[in-house]
Design an enzyme around this catalytic site. Structure first.
Site, PDB file in Angstrom:
ATOM      1  CD  GLU A  49     -21.357  26.513  -5.332  1.00  0.00           C
ATOM      2  OE1 GLU A  49     -21.373  25.941  -4.215  1.00  0.00           O
ATOM      3  OE2 GLU A  49     -21.309  25.899  -6.413  1.00  0.00           O
ATOM      4  CG  PHE A 111     -29.585  18.094 -14.226  1.00  0.00           C
ATOM      5  CD1 PHE A 111     -29.631  17.295 -13.085  1.00  0.00           C
ATOM      6  CD2 PHE A 111     -28.361  18.594 -14.634  1.00  0.00           C
ATOM      7  CE1 PHE A 111     -28.478  16.999 -12.381  1.00  0.00           C
ATOM      8  CE2 PHE A 111     -27.192  18.310 -13.929  1.00  0.00           C
ATOM      9  CZ  PHE A 111     -27.255  17.503 -12.802  1.00  0.00           C
ATOM     10  CD  GLN A 112     -26.440  20.876 -11.660  1.00  0.00           C
ATOM     11  OE1 GLN A 112     -25.932  21.559 -12.533  1.00  0.00           O
ATOM     12  NE2 GLN A 112     -25.732  20.278 -10.714  1.00  0.00           N
ATOM     13  CE  LYS A 161     -24.820  25.608 -21.867  1.00  0.00           C
ATOM     14  NZ  LYS A 161     -24.288  24.296 -21.588  1.00  0.00           N
ATOM     15  CG  MET A 478     -22.916  33.847  22.154  1.00  0.00           C
ATOM     16  SD  MET A 478     -22.336  34.814  23.558  1.00  0.00           S
ATOM     17  CE  MET A 478     -21.488  36.145  22.749  1.00  0.00           C
TER      18      MET A 478
HETATM   19  C1  LIG Z   1     -24.768  29.340  10.770  1.00  0.00           C
HETATM   20  C2  LIG Z   1     -25.081  29.534  12.218  1.00  0.00           C
HETATM   21  N1  LIG Z   1     -25.597  28.527  12.929  1.00  0.00           N
HETATM   22  C3  LIG Z   1     -25.884  28.698  14.238  1.00  0.00           C
HETATM   23  C4  LIG Z   1     -25.662  29.890  14.860  1.00  0.00           C
HETATM   24  C5  LIG Z   1     -25.998  30.092  16.329  1.00  0.00           C
HETATM   25  N2  LIG Z   1     -24.795  30.391  17.101  1.00  0.00           N
HETATM   26  C6  LIG Z   1     -24.447  31.640  17.460  1.00  0.00           C
HETATM   27  S1  LIG Z   1     -23.013  31.696  18.307  1.00  0.00           S
HETATM   28  C7  LIG Z   1     -22.838  30.042  18.241  1.00  0.00           C
HETATM   29  C8  LIG Z   1     -21.651  29.368  18.872  1.00  0.00           C
HETATM   30  C9  LIG Z   1     -20.408  29.613  18.128  1.00  0.00           C
HETATM   31  O1  LIG Z   1     -19.413  28.742  18.596  1.00  0.00           O
HETATM   32  P1  LIG Z   1     -17.906  28.925  18.220  1.00  0.00           P
HETATM   33  O2  LIG Z   1     -17.761  29.168  16.778  1.00  0.00           O
HETATM   34  O3  LIG Z   1     -17.131  27.786  18.766  1.00  0.00           O
HETATM   35  O4  LIG Z   1     -17.511  30.288  18.900  1.00  0.00           O
HETATM   36  P2  LIG Z   1     -17.432  30.753  20.433  1.00  0.00           P
HETATM   37  O5  LIG Z   1     -18.762  31.322  20.790  1.00  0.00           O
HETATM   38  O6  LIG Z   1     -17.061  29.554  21.243  1.00  0.00           O
HETATM   39  O7  LIG Z   1     -16.367  31.795  20.401  1.00  0.00           O
HETATM   40  C10 LIG Z   1     -23.910  29.456  17.566  1.00  0.00           C
HETATM   41  C11 LIG Z   1     -24.079  28.009  17.375  1.00  0.00           C
HETATM   42  C12 LIG Z   1     -25.141  30.937  14.052  1.00  0.00           C
HETATM   43  N3  LIG Z   1     -24.915  32.145  14.523  1.00  0.00           N
HETATM   44  N4  LIG Z   1     -24.832  30.719  12.748  1.00  0.00           N
END
Ligand SMILES: Cc1ncc(C[n+]2csc(CCOP(=O)(O)OP(=O)(O)O)c2C)c(N)n1
Length: 565
Positions: A49, A111-112, A161, A478
């Site tokens: 979803e 439920f749900q 529902k 990042m």
């Molecule tokens: C759902 C979610 N969880 C955690 C983060 C924190 N976060 C920001 S950038 C990043 C790293 C992303 O890694 P990747 O997808 O391999 O991309 P890259 O930076 O290597 O291009 C994380 C964990 C986020 N933005 N979104």
């Protein structure tokens, strides 16, 4: 004629001009799915979803029309929350219909059952629980009206529902009646004049354009104004494409990973014209030192965003497009504009010098080493910029923003406000559904892509040729970059120790998998991918693991304290 609530819902969607809904069935929404069985409405069966909401969001960003979602109660509803919060932060019109347990059971731990109206109150523009079938059409009309007017945003409608199976006459209201909700579109004439006077007096003006320019379809008006007044333009991540990325007045993005020229211009400007932008902290850096010498003009449809983060001198509340048109009407005569242009020459020269001396760049890799920026450059070159680009979140997102030039609005779709990993693939699918013939590419990280990779199956089922370009650095890049800069290279849990074989994974889903590990392999892979028209393609680009995104303004620092390549 009397109809069930479920049929009324579908008929109402058709009245709203909806052509596609993104959804996933379950017990309480079975009445809706039964009507869908022989309805002309197209339904895209997603695999999660969250994916449905991102798809609806991508569809909305690409097309300008609201995206629509149908999911079941409980876990179906709670799975939508990240998607809803993503759309909320970026002001995207999405209408989400959730199933709910019968009204008599609400509050009984049925439920749900989940209190989705309570859960999503802080991340929807508005939400509704329909308790009586008599309220149904009125609520749907309102939901679309609220989602798409003023500052757009997601609206949720919870449908128990018993309401879905109750019978009522179908009569769809012509308009929503919401006397308490009257978004202001027309800007205050006096303020518009005042703003123009300040702009003409300025010697170092800068336009800072945000997502509002795209949402209000104001790109042509922005271009006219900037050209007539010779004002350099910077955009936020959300504003990408709102001003042509190839234009001589364009300085690139501002903020944490913005260009040197844009950040220096904002730091030195004497008149900052913020248009449909919200002074996000990723944009301002240290807030006390943001545009310290500037008179600040702020045009925005949302009165609550005015002076929220940065004190504004000339606020104009209203629709960006209309206000820019009004400004266009009160421009000085040709002769005075020529004079004005002359007066701005030293400033324009200074901006050009910043651009020349500090171009966006990166160090080419040693022999055989593939740099992620090179992949983005090649994607731009081989598509000639004619593509809709979505991104995941992280370095991939910033490199996409820096090295792909967006010429038109609605061609760069990215989770700016919430920064949601897992956004890019479903958003690309939504955009591809809206525009089956366009090239749609998700620029991804190896971490992010795994958050909604299951939607590959959706793309295969509907023969959607979305392309995914994974900049595979084997890191949560990042976050690793921040650990490198601020935590002494202690890479705590950011190394992706085990990755799937993305080529095999793509094939397992029924898509195409391709890989390039060296610079000389990139072009062939992209060309091959662009030729595929009937299924999704995953391109696994094995890139230098420890590449960083530059420039970078460390958190808490002012914009002119950038770390450069
Ligand atoms: C759902 C979610 N969880 C955690 C983060 C924190 N976060 C920001 S950038 C990043 C790293 C992303 O890694 P990747 O997808 O391999 O991309 P890259 O930076 O290597 O291009 C994380 C964990 C986020 N933005 N979104």
């Amino acid at each position: 004629m009397k109809m069930t609530g479920a049929r009324i819902l579908i008929e109402s969607l058709l009245k709203e001009g909806v052509d596609t809904i993104f959804g996933f069935p379950g017990g309480v929404v079975l009445p809706i799915y039964d009507v869908l069985y022989d309805s002309p409405l197209k339904h895209v069966l997603v695999r999660h979803e969250q994916g449905a909401v991102h798809m609806a969001d991508g569809y909305a960003r690409a097309s300008g029309r609201p995206g629509v979602v149908v999911v079941t109660s409980g876990p179906g509803a709670t799975n939508t929350v990240t998607g809803i919060a993503t759309a909320y932060m970026d002001s995207i019109p999405v209408v989400v219909f959730t199933g709910q347990v019968p009204t008599a059971l609400i509050g009984n731990d049925a439920f749900q059952e989940a209190d989705i109206v309570g859960i999503t109150r802080p991340c929807t523009k508005h939400n509704y629980l329909v308790k009586d079938i008599k309220e149904l059409t009125k609520t749907i009309k309102e939901a679309f009206h609220v989602a798409t007017t003023g500052r757009p945003g997601p609206v949720l409608v919870d449908l128990p529902k018993d309401v879905l199976i109750a019978m009522a006459e179908f009569k769809y209201p012509a308009a929503a009646e919401l006397p308490g909700y009257q978004p202001k579109y027309k800007g205050h004439g006096g303020q518009v004049k005042k703003a123009m006077a300040r702009i003409l007096k300025a010697r170092k003006p800068v336009i800072y354009a945000g997502g509002g320019v795209i949402l209000s379809d104001a790109a042509p008006e922005l271009k006219t104004l900037a050209e007539k007044l010779h004002i350099p333009v910077t955009t936020t991540l959300m504003g990408m494409g709102g001003f042509p990325g190839t234009h001589s007045l364009y300085m690139g993005m501002l903020g944490m990973h913005g260009t040197y020229a844009a950040n220096m211009a904002v730091t030195n400007t004497d008149c900052l014209i913020a248009i449909g932008a919200r002074f996000d902290d990723r944009v301002t850096g240290k807030i006390d030192e943001f545009a310290p010498y500037a008179t600040i003009i702020h045009i925005d449809i949302d009165p609550t965003s005015i002076s929220k983060n940065v004190e504004v001198d000339v606020p104009i509340v209203g629709d960006v497009k209309g206000i820019l048109r009004e400004m266009g009407k009160i421009l000085p005569k040709q002769k005075e504009l020529k004079e004005h242009e002359k007066e701005l020459q030293p400033w324009l020269k200074e901006v050009k010098k910043w651009e020349r001396t500090h171009k966006l760049s990166y160090k080419p890799g040693k022999k055989g080493v593939l740099k992620p920026q090179y992949v983005v450059e090649k994607l731009y070159e081989l598509t000639k910029g004619n593509a809709i680009i979505t991104t995941e979140v992280g370095q991939n997102q910033m490199w996409a923003a820096q090295f792909f030039k967006f010429k038109k609005p609605r061609t760069f779709l990215s989770s700016g406000g919430l920064g949601t990993m897992g956004y890019g693939l479903p958003a690309a699918i939504g955009a591809q559904v809206a525009f089956p013939k366009k090239t749609v590419i998700d620029i991804a990280g190896d971490g992010s892509i795994q958050m909604n990779i299951q939607e590959m199956a959706t793309a295969v089922q509907y023969k959607l040729p979305v392309k995914v370009a994974i900049l595979n650095n084997r890191y949560l890049g990042m976050v690793r970059q921040w650990q490198e800069f601020f935590y002494d290279k202690r890479y705590s849990h950011t190394c992706m120790g085990k990755l799937p074989d993305f080529v095999k994974l793509a094939e397992a889903y029924g898509g195409v998998g391709l890989r390039a590990s060296k610079p000389e392999e990139v072009e062939a892979v992209i060309k091959k991918a662009l030729k595929v028209t009937d299924r999704p393609v995953l391109m696994d680009f094995v890139v230098a693991p420890e590449e960083g995104v530059y420039p970078m303004v460390p958190t808490g620092e002012p914009l002119n304290k950038m770390l450069l390549v």
